[in-house]
Design a protein around this motif. Structure first.
Motif, PDB file in Angstrom:
ATOM      1  N   LEU A 126      60.854 115.569 154.410  1.00 44.83           N
ATOM      2  CA  LEU A 126      61.666 114.347 154.244  1.00 44.83           C
ATOM      3  C   LEU A 126      61.301 113.549 153.001  1.00 44.83           C
ATOM      4  CD1 LEU A 126      61.296 113.005 157.912  1.00 44.83           C
ATOM      5  CD2 LEU A 126      63.149 114.415 157.031  1.00 44.83           C
ATOM      6  N   LEU A 127      60.381 114.090 152.186  1.00 44.04           N
ATOM      7  CA  LEU A 127      59.753 113.266 151.148  1.00 44.04           C
ATOM      8  C   LEU A 127      60.720 112.616 150.156  1.00 44.04           C
ATOM      9  CD1 LEU A 127      56.569 115.406 150.488  1.00 44.04           C
ATOM     10  CD2 LEU A 127      56.835 113.371 151.891  1.00 44.04           C
ATOM     11  N   ASP A 128      61.849 113.281 149.869  1.00 41.53           N
ATOM     12  CA  ASP A 128      62.777 112.721 148.874  1.00 41.53           C
ATOM     13  C   ASP A 128      63.854 111.842 149.493  1.00 41.53           C
ATOM     14  OD1 ASP A 128      61.473 114.001 146.840  1.00 41.53           O
ATOM     15  OD2 ASP A 128      62.618 115.863 147.119  1.00 41.53           O
ATOM     16  N   ARG A 129      63.821 111.712 150.801  1.00 48.17           N
ATOM     17  CA  ARG A 129      64.880 110.949 151.469  1.00 48.17           C
ATOM     18  C   ARG A 129      64.643 109.447 151.368  1.00 48.17           C
ATOM     19  NH1 ARG A 129      66.627 114.292 155.959  1.00 48.17           N
ATOM     20  NH2 ARG A 129      67.605 112.474 156.927  1.00 48.17           N
ATOM     21  N   ALA A 130      65.747 108.682 151.466  1.00 46.63           N
ATOM     22  CA  ALA A 130      65.622 107.225 151.541  1.00 46.63           C
ATOM     23  C   ALA A 130      65.428 106.855 153.011  1.00 46.63           C
ATOM     24  CB  ALA A 130      66.879 106.577 150.997  1.00 46.63           C
ATOM     25  N   PRO A 131      64.632 105.820 153.289  1.00 48.62           N
ATOM     26  CA  PRO A 131      64.347 105.463 154.681  1.00 48.62           C
ATOM     27  C   PRO A 131      65.614 105.269 155.514  1.00 48.62           C
ATOM     28  CG  PRO A 131      62.976 104.182 153.212  1.00 48.62           C
ATOM     29  CD  PRO A 131      63.894 104.976 152.333  1.00 48.62           C
ATOM     30  N   GLU A 132      66.648 104.712 154.874  1.00 50.58           N
ATOM     31  CA  GLU A 132      67.905 104.441 155.582  1.00 50.58           C
ATOM     32  C   GLU A 132      68.541 105.677 156.200  1.00 50.58           C
ATOM     33  OE1 GLU A 132      70.636 101.008 153.672  1.00 50.58           O
ATOM     34  OE2 GLU A 132      71.256 103.094 153.484  1.00 50.58           O
ATOM     35  N   THR A 133      68.289 106.832 155.575  1.00 57.49           N
ATOM     36  CA  THR A 133      68.961 108.048 156.030  1.00 57.49           C
ATOM     37  C   THR A 133      68.186 108.743 157.152  1.00 57.49           C
ATOM     38  OG1 THR A 133      67.803 109.456 154.456  1.00 57.49           O
ATOM     39  CG2 THR A 133      69.834 108.433 153.684  1.00 57.49           C
ATOM     40  N   LEU A 134      67.051 108.158 157.556  1.00 58.78           N
ATOM     41  CA  LEU A 134      66.232 108.798 158.587  1.00 58.78           C
ATOM     42  C   LEU A 134      66.588 108.275 159.977  1.00 58.78           C
ATOM     43  CD1 LEU A 134      62.713 108.464 156.914  1.00 58.78           C
ATOM     44  CD2 LEU A 134      64.299 110.378 156.731  1.00 58.78           C
ATOM     45  N   SER A 135      66.324 109.093 160.985  1.00 58.42           N
ATOM     46  CA  SER A 135      66.513 108.639 162.358  1.00 58.42           C
ATOM     47  C   SER A 135      65.369 107.691 162.723  1.00 58.42           C
ATOM     48  CB  SER A 135      66.500 109.832 163.302  1.00 58.42           C
ATOM     49  OG  SER A 135      65.185 110.342 163.387  1.00 58.42           O
ATOM     50  N   GLY A 136      65.525 106.986 163.825  1.00 57.45           N
ATOM     51  CA  GLY A 136      64.488 106.036 164.251  1.00 57.45           C
ATOM     52  C   GLY A 136      63.130 106.691 164.410  1.00 57.45           C
ATOM     53  N   GLY A 137      63.123 107.859 165.024  1.00 52.66           N
ATOM     54  CA  GLY A 137      61.866 108.561 165.249  1.00 52.66           C
ATOM     55  C   GLY A 137      61.211 108.985 163.939  1.00 52.66           C
ATOM     56  N   GLN A 138      62.055 109.453 162.994  1.00 51.49           N
ATOM     57  CA  GLN A 138      61.523 109.857 161.686  1.00 51.49           C
ATOM     58  C   GLN A 138      60.959 108.657 160.938  1.00 51.49           C
ATOM     59  OE1 GLN A 138      65.167 111.634 160.286  1.00 51.49           O
ATOM     60  NE2 GLN A 138      64.394 113.719 160.551  1.00 51.49           N
ATOM     61  N   GLN A 139      61.706 107.538 160.976  1.00 52.30           N
ATOM     62  CA  GLN A 139      61.230 106.319 160.301  1.00 52.30           C
ATOM     63  C   GLN A 139      59.870 105.918 160.841  1.00 52.30           C
ATOM     64  OE1 GLN A 139      63.902 102.998 160.260  1.00 52.30           O
ATOM     65  NE2 GLN A 139      65.601 104.205 159.512  1.00 52.30           N
ATOM     66  N   GLN A 140      59.740 106.044 162.155  1.00 49.96           N
ATOM     67  CA  GLN A 140      58.490 105.637 162.763  1.00 49.96           C
ATOM     68  C   GLN A 140      57.334 106.535 162.332  1.00 49.96           C
ATOM     69  OE1 GLN A 140      57.949 105.975 167.034  1.00 49.96           O
ATOM     70  NE2 GLN A 140      57.386 103.828 166.959  1.00 49.96           N
ATOM     71  N   ARG A 141      57.604 107.826 162.234  1.00 53.28           N
ATOM     72  CA  ARG A 141      56.535 108.733 161.827  1.00 53.28           C
ATOM     73  C   ARG A 141      56.124 108.463 160.386  1.00 53.28           C
ATOM     74  NH1 ARG A 141      59.721 112.704 164.463  1.00 53.28           N
ATOM     75  NH2 ARG A 141      60.020 113.934 162.582  1.00 53.28           N
ATOM     76  N   VAL A 142      57.131 108.153 159.530  1.00 57.29           N
ATOM     77  CA  VAL A 142      56.811 107.832 158.135  1.00 57.29           C
ATOM     78  C   VAL A 142      55.957 106.567 158.084  1.00 57.29           C
ATOM     79  CG1 VAL A 142      57.770 107.138 155.909  1.00 57.29           C
ATOM     80  CG2 VAL A 142      58.889 108.934 157.226  1.00 57.29           C
ATOM     81  N   ALA A 143      56.361 105.552 158.864  1.00 54.64           N
ATOM     82  CA  ALA A 143      55.626 104.283 158.859  1.00 54.64           C
ATOM     83  C   ALA A 143      54.197 104.485 159.351  1.00 54.64           C
ATOM     84  CB  ALA A 143      56.340 103.258 159.728  1.00 54.64           C
TER      85      ALA A 143
END
Lengths: 295, 222
Positions: A126-143
């Motif tokens: 997911l490294l090149d993605r913008a946070p907005e395009t991620l699902s809630g679960g993905q956003q949380q893992r990134v955070a």
């Protein structure tokens, strides 16, 4: 040891709310902070992070003074060795996932982010993605990964697993336990979920009305041992079906769905999504070895 | 045809807008973080140019700029500037006159950012200044752009205040709006028409640029 003795009066729309936290927390374990909403759980985390300034008191971590009102010491949040997961994740919207993660590295550190961390949280794709395009679960893992790249000695989690579904929550609980054991840092997390507490907590801290009510291990506080004679699990109600005069309740325990017969009285108190304890009282469960195990 | 008034208008708008960005970004931020009962008073004062007739503002600025006044003599002594009937005076008055058009979009931009973004950056070790320009500013760039365009356009169209404190000095204070008024007064409708069409053209180009930039800014965020 994390020695906390902090006093703070908040003035929320004219009504003063007094908080007085006195507690010693062991290092290198997972503390789950629980209590009713409005009890001061988030403020407790913010005081430790230095995002909320105490009125007076002391805060010592591993012998280092982070806050001391008499000595006029107040280490800035930037200099406290903490990672924090915010309720809304607080990802920087204008940066990609990778850029977000790099924000957690200090200038002196190498610009490399450990591959292990990326794989552990399954965000290496997911490294090149913008946070907005991620699902809630993905956003949380990134955070969560971002909070950890700087290798903090304390990780503060504000109701981290609330917003995601049971399966994801289960997985993240596993990851949290794993990284905590591996890196040996202290986790202080706010949670309402009893199943979660029982699963991840080494120590539970109960907060009531801005004060520490009690502290103890899961079995100390919830006296699980008295309750379950043989076995006891916490699960989530998936559905309830009527079967003649009784009801069949489908419950998800871990990754397995089980069916349990329930009386109309107990069904009245339940709805899908509720957390329940499934325990045996009178009989001894049968144990049988499973043959042809793959692992 | 003398194009000086058009260029003077553009030049005035560029200088004023630059100064307004430098003033508006920090003050918009401070205003968004300031909690005090006096905030509403300060906000009202900044907003005054929105409702006051430009002549009222112009009149008091004229008094303030006069070499006999405290402010006027101070500026004259320390900077060697005479603000009344000069280009520098126009810049100062444009800044005051367009201040709400710059500060409010920026203020709204900062207020719209979740506090947690700022705090997350601090916790990650970024100083307040690093947080400001690496995290906050990039996230309110559309607000800044809006402020720039509104201030630029507002300054280009300024008339009343200029008339009061600038007079009609060619190359110094005779901006396009004054030149049009001047041409109409002397019944030179052809000249007034030429200036007016140029102003319409410039305004249209600015607006088209804004819409294109805005779209791109939104795309970058997405």
């Amino acid at each position: 040891m994390i020695e906390i003795s902090l006093h703070k009066t908040l003035n929320n729309s004219g009504t003063p709310f007094e908080m007085d936290f006195k507690i010693e927390l062991e290092e290198g374990i997972i503390h789950v902070v629980t209590g009713k909403s409005g009890a001061g759980k988030t403020s407790f985390l913010r005081l430790i992070a230095g995002l909320l300034h105490a009125d007076h008191g002391e805060l010592k971590v591993k012998g280092d003074v982070w806050y001391h009102s008499d000595k006029k010491i107040n280490v800035k949040p930037q200099q406290r060795s903490i990672g924090m997961l915010f309720q809304d994740y607080a990802l920087f919207p204008h940066l990609t996932v990778l850029e977000n993660l790099k924000m957690g590295l200090s200038k002196s550190e190498s610009k490399e982010i450990s591959k292990e961390l990326l794989q552990l949280f399954e965000i290496d794709q997911l490294l090149d993605r913008a946070p907005e395009t991620l699902s809630g679960g993905q956003q949380q893992r990134v955070a969560l990964a971002r909070a950890l790249v700087g290798k903090p000695s304390i990780l503060l989690l504000d109701e981290p697993l609330n917003a995601i579904d049971f399966k994801l929550r289960f997985k993240l609980q596993e990851i949290l336990k794993r990284i905590q054991r591996e890196y040996q840092f202290t986790i202080i997390m706010v949670s309402h979920d009893q199943a979660e507490m029982i699963k991840v907590a080494d120590q539970i801290v109960e907060i009531e009305d801005g004060k520490i009510k009690r502290k103890g291990s899961v079995s100390d506080l919830y006296s699980i041992d008295q309750w379950n004679n043989q076995f006891s699990f916490i699960g989530e109600v998936i559905s309830i079906q009527k079967q003649g005069i009784s009801f069949l309740i489908n419950i998800l325990i871990g990754n397995n769905a089980v069916k349990v017969i329930g009386s109309p009285e107990i069904v009245k108190t339940l709805k899908a999504g509720d957390q329940v304890r499934v325990a045996s009282k009178g009989f001894n469960p049968v144990i049988q070895k499973v043959e042809n195990q793959s692992n | 045809m003398n194009l000086e008034p058009i260029f003077l208008s553009i030049w005035l708008a560029i200088i004023s807008t630059l100064c307004l960005v430098l003033i508006g970004v920090p003050s918009g931020y401070l205003l968004s973080r300031w909690k005090s009962p006096f905030k509403v008073v300060v906000e009202s004062i900044i907003s005054l140019p929105l409702i006051l007739p430009p002549t009222v503002l112009g009149f008091y600025l004229l008094l303030a700029f006069s070499p006999n006044s405290l402010f006027g003599s101070f500026v004259n002594e320390h900077f060697g500037l005479s603000l009344a009937f000069s280009f520098e005076g126009l810049v100062v008055s444009s800044i005051i006159y367009s201040l709400p058009f710059m500060i409010y979009p920026i203020h709204t931009g900062f207020v719209g950012l979740p506090k947690s973004i700022e705090e997350a950056s601090w916790v990650l070790g970024k100083s307040k200044f690093e947080t400001f320009y690496q995290i906050l500013l990039p996230n309110i760039r559309t607000s800044i752009l809006t402020g720039v365009v509104l201030s630029f356009a507002h300054t280009m169209g300024e008339f009343g205040v200029v008339l009061m404190i600038g007079g009609n000095i060619p190359g110094e204070t005779k901006v396009a709006s004054i030149a049009i008024y001047d041409a109409v007064e002397s019944l030179d409708y052809g000249l007034a028409n030429a200036y007016s069409i140029m102003m319409i053209g410039i305004s249209l180009i600015i607006m088209i640029m804004v819409f294109i930039l805005n779209k791109r800014a939104f795309r970058l965020i997405k």
